[in-house]
Motif scaffolding. Structure first.
Motif, PDB file in Angstrom:
ATOM      1  N   VAL A   1      12.765  -0.342  -7.440  1.00 53.81           N
ATOM      2  CA  VAL A   1      12.131  -0.475  -6.127  1.00 53.81           C
ATOM      3  C   VAL A   1      10.662  -0.053  -6.195  1.00 53.81           C
ATOM      4  O   VAL A   1       9.831  -0.539  -5.416  1.00 53.81           O
ATOM      5  CB  VAL A   1      12.921   0.340  -5.077  1.00 53.81           C
ATOM      6  CG1 VAL A   1      12.762   1.845  -5.318  1.00 53.81           C
ATOM      7  CG2 VAL A   1      12.491  -0.013  -3.660  1.00 53.81           C
ATOM      8  N   GLY A   2      10.323   0.814  -7.144  1.00 52.21           N
ATOM      9  CA  GLY A   2       8.944   1.258  -7.284  1.00 52.21           C
ATOM     10  C   GLY A   2       7.991   0.157  -7.708  1.00 52.21           C
ATOM     11  O   GLY A   2       6.773   0.273  -7.524  1.00 52.21           O
ATOM     12  N   GLU A   3       8.511  -0.928  -8.263  1.00 51.31           N
ATOM     13  CA  GLU A   3       7.674  -2.040  -8.716  1.00 51.31           C
ATOM     14  C   GLU A   3       7.374  -3.037  -7.597  1.00 51.31           C
ATOM     15  O   GLU A   3       6.576  -3.961  -7.791  1.00 51.31           O
ATOM     16  CB  GLU A   3       8.360  -2.771  -9.868  1.00 51.31           C
ATOM     17  CG  GLU A   3       8.584  -1.908 -11.108  1.00 51.31           C
ATOM     18  CD  GLU A   3       9.414  -2.635 -12.157  1.00 51.31           C
ATOM     19  OE1 GLU A   3       9.499  -3.869 -12.094  1.00 51.31           O
ATOM     20  OE2 GLU A   3      10.001  -1.954 -13.020  1.00 51.31           O
ATOM     21  N   VAL A   4       8.001  -2.859  -6.428  1.00 50.36           N
ATOM     22  CA  VAL A   4       7.875  -3.841  -5.348  1.00 50.36           C
ATOM     23  C   VAL A   4       6.439  -3.990  -4.840  1.00 50.36           C
ATOM     24  O   VAL A   4       5.944  -5.117  -4.709  1.00 50.36           O
ATOM     25  CB  VAL A   4       8.844  -3.500  -4.198  1.00 50.36           C
ATOM     26  CG1 VAL A   4       8.536  -4.339  -2.956  1.00 50.36           C
ATOM     27  CG2 VAL A   4      10.281  -3.718  -4.651  1.00 50.36           C
ATOM     28  N   PRO A   5       5.702  -2.904  -4.531  1.00 49.05           N
ATOM     29  CA  PRO A   5       4.332  -3.080  -4.019  1.00 49.05           C
ATOM     30  C   PRO A   5       3.435  -3.866  -4.967  1.00 49.05           C
ATOM     31  O   PRO A   5       2.645  -4.722  -4.525  1.00 49.05           O
ATOM     32  CB  PRO A   5       3.841  -1.642  -3.828  1.00 49.05           C
ATOM     33  CG  PRO A   5       5.090  -0.850  -3.588  1.00 49.05           C
ATOM     34  CD  PRO A   5       6.105  -1.476  -4.498  1.00 49.05           C
TER      35      PRO A   5
ATOM     36  N   GLU B   1      10.869  -3.725   4.215  1.00 54.87           N
ATOM     37  CA  GLU B   1      12.040  -4.597   4.170  1.00 54.87           C
ATOM     38  C   GLU B   1      12.301  -5.079   2.745  1.00 54.87           C
ATOM     39  O   GLU B   1      13.461  -5.148   2.301  1.00 54.87           O
ATOM     40  CB  GLU B   1      11.839  -5.798   5.093  1.00 54.87           C
ATOM     41  CG  GLU B   1      11.913  -5.448   6.577  1.00 54.87           C
ATOM     42  CD  GLU B   1      11.670  -6.662   7.462  1.00 54.87           C
ATOM     43  OE1 GLU B   1      11.780  -6.520   8.694  1.00 54.87           O
ATOM     44  OE2 GLU B   1      11.382  -7.764   6.928  1.00 54.87           O
ATOM     45  N   ALA B   2      11.246  -5.387   2.016  1.00 49.80           N
ATOM     46  CA  ALA B   2      11.407  -5.821   0.628  1.00 49.80           C
ATOM     47  C   ALA B   2      12.029  -4.713  -0.217  1.00 49.80           C
ATOM     48  O   ALA B   2      12.920  -4.959  -1.037  1.00 49.80           O
ATOM     49  CB  ALA B   2      10.063  -6.243   0.054  1.00 49.80           C
ATOM     50  N   GLN B   3      11.575  -3.505  -0.032  1.00 49.46           N
ATOM     51  CA  GLN B   3      12.124  -2.381  -0.793  1.00 49.46           C
ATOM     52  C   GLN B   3      13.599  -2.160  -0.471  1.00 49.46           C
ATOM     53  O   GLN B   3      14.402  -1.877  -1.364  1.00 49.46           O
ATOM     54  CB  GLN B   3      11.303  -1.114  -0.506  1.00 49.46           C
ATOM     55  CG  GLN B   3       9.894  -1.168  -1.087  1.00 49.46           C
ATOM     56  CD  GLN B   3       9.029  -0.010  -0.639  1.00 49.46           C
ATOM     57  OE1 GLN B   3       9.116   0.433   0.511  1.00 49.46           O
ATOM     58  NE2 GLN B   3       8.176   0.479  -1.540  1.00 49.46           N
ATOM     59  N   THR B   4      13.961  -2.329   0.796  1.00 47.44           N
ATOM     60  CA  THR B   4      15.358  -2.166   1.196  1.00 47.44           C
ATOM     61  C   THR B   4      16.238  -3.231   0.551  1.00 47.44           C
ATOM     62  O   THR B   4      17.310  -2.928   0.008  1.00 47.44           O
ATOM     63  CB  THR B   4      15.492  -2.244   2.726  1.00 47.44           C
ATOM     64  OG1 THR B   4      14.767  -1.164   3.310  1.00 47.44           O
ATOM     65  CG2 THR B   4      16.953  -2.156   3.155  1.00 47.44           C
TER      66      THR B   4
END
Length: 300
Positions: free
Chosen positions: A123-127, A161-164
């Motif tokens: 999830v840390g790679e999402v941004p 929302e993307a991270q979720t």
């Protein structure tokens, strides 16, 4: 050509005119194979290939056409190895099966043919991924999406929302195998229908052997509400599927394509026909074309 069918054979009933929810049409495929006089052997769910029928042991070389639900890489490897020991060759080897099923393994090869895509393992790679693919994004696992749960189970409008969604998908190993795929939301031509809250688009599924299209049909509905494909449409999607097969080097491939509002066609995803629904494709037409294609290969 030997059909290797993993049970159970029971199939769910289809809602009127809607194909996608019906599941894997094992009964239809088996009936088509028998009508065409192909040998069919049913493999017990999770069982060994040799358990399908003692007569499988030994004998002359045969192409093995495997069909069932989703196979884990480990399960496919076992079936592949068991088949080779019986002088049966599956149409895809293990690496080709994974290339067809796991989008992140081949999406870089499809540049220009499909939506812009970023792959994340945490999830840390999402941004960072969202800096390259703008919101909103369609989010799926490496293997499949959760579109059966509706639009909001797949599409994120914000970073949160993307991270979720990524967190949820990474926890679902059968969907993600440890990777989540963030994709540009394409402006697809919509059908005036919904499936579990998911807006349907004009999409087709094509079955391809050695880069030749054998059969195709609408993905979501039994009949194309736009009146069927024009000659230009058919030419374009056949060329698209041919190019996908050439780039991925997967010999036995299912290719899903969708039409944009502009009329252009784009690749949605690929799959191994061994675990791909036939949707509106006629099983008898598909098996007949597949048998003819395999007859042209050496060693049949």
């Amino acid at each position: 050509m030997l059909i290797l069918m993993e049970g159970p054979l029971e199939g769910a009933a289809s809602p009127p005119n809607v194909v996608a929810p019906r599941g894997f049409d094992r009964q239809g495929l088996m009936a088509a194979a028998q009508a065409l006089r192909h040998r069919v052997h049913v493999i017990p769910p999770g069982g060994a290939l040799s358990a399908a029928e003692p007569a499988l042991k030994g004998g002359d070389f045969q192409w093995g056409v495997l069909y069932g639900s989703a196979f884990s890489p480990e399960r496919y490897q076992r079936l592949h190895d068991e088949a080779r020991a019986l002088n049966i060759t599956l149409l895809n080897d293990v690496a080709q099966h994974r290339d067809a099923e796991e989008l992140d393994r081949t999406v870089a090869l499809l540049d220009g043919l499909t939506a812009r895509t970023e792959v994340v393992k945490s999830v840390g790679e999402v941004p960072t991924a969202l800096a390259r693919v703008r919101l909103p994004v369609f989010i799926r696992g490496a293997v499949s999406s959760a579109k059966e749960l509706g639009w909001k189970a797949c599409v994120a409008d914000t970073v949160a929302e993307a991270q979720t969604l990524v967190t949820k998908l990474l926890a679902l190993g059968d969907y993600s195998r440890g990777r989540a795929v963030l994709r540009e939301v394409l402006p697809l031509r919509r059908i005036d229908k919904l499936h579990q809250g998911f807006p349907l688009s004009r999409e087709y599924r094509l079955f391809v052997l050695d880069a030749d299209v054998l059969a195709m049909g609408p993905y979501w509905v039994a009949e194309d509400p736009f009146g069927g494909l024009t000659e230009r449409d058919e030419r374009e999607i056949r060329a698209l599927a041919h190019e996908v097969a050439k780039r991925t080097k997967v010999p036995w491939l299912a290719v899903d394509v969708g039409q944009l509002e502009s009329g252009e066609w784009k690749v949605i995803e690929t799959g191994d026909p061994a675990c791909t629904e036939l949707v509106a494709v006629n099983p008898r037409d598909l098996l007949g074309a597949l048998a003819n294609g395999l007859e042209q290969r050496a060693g049949c």
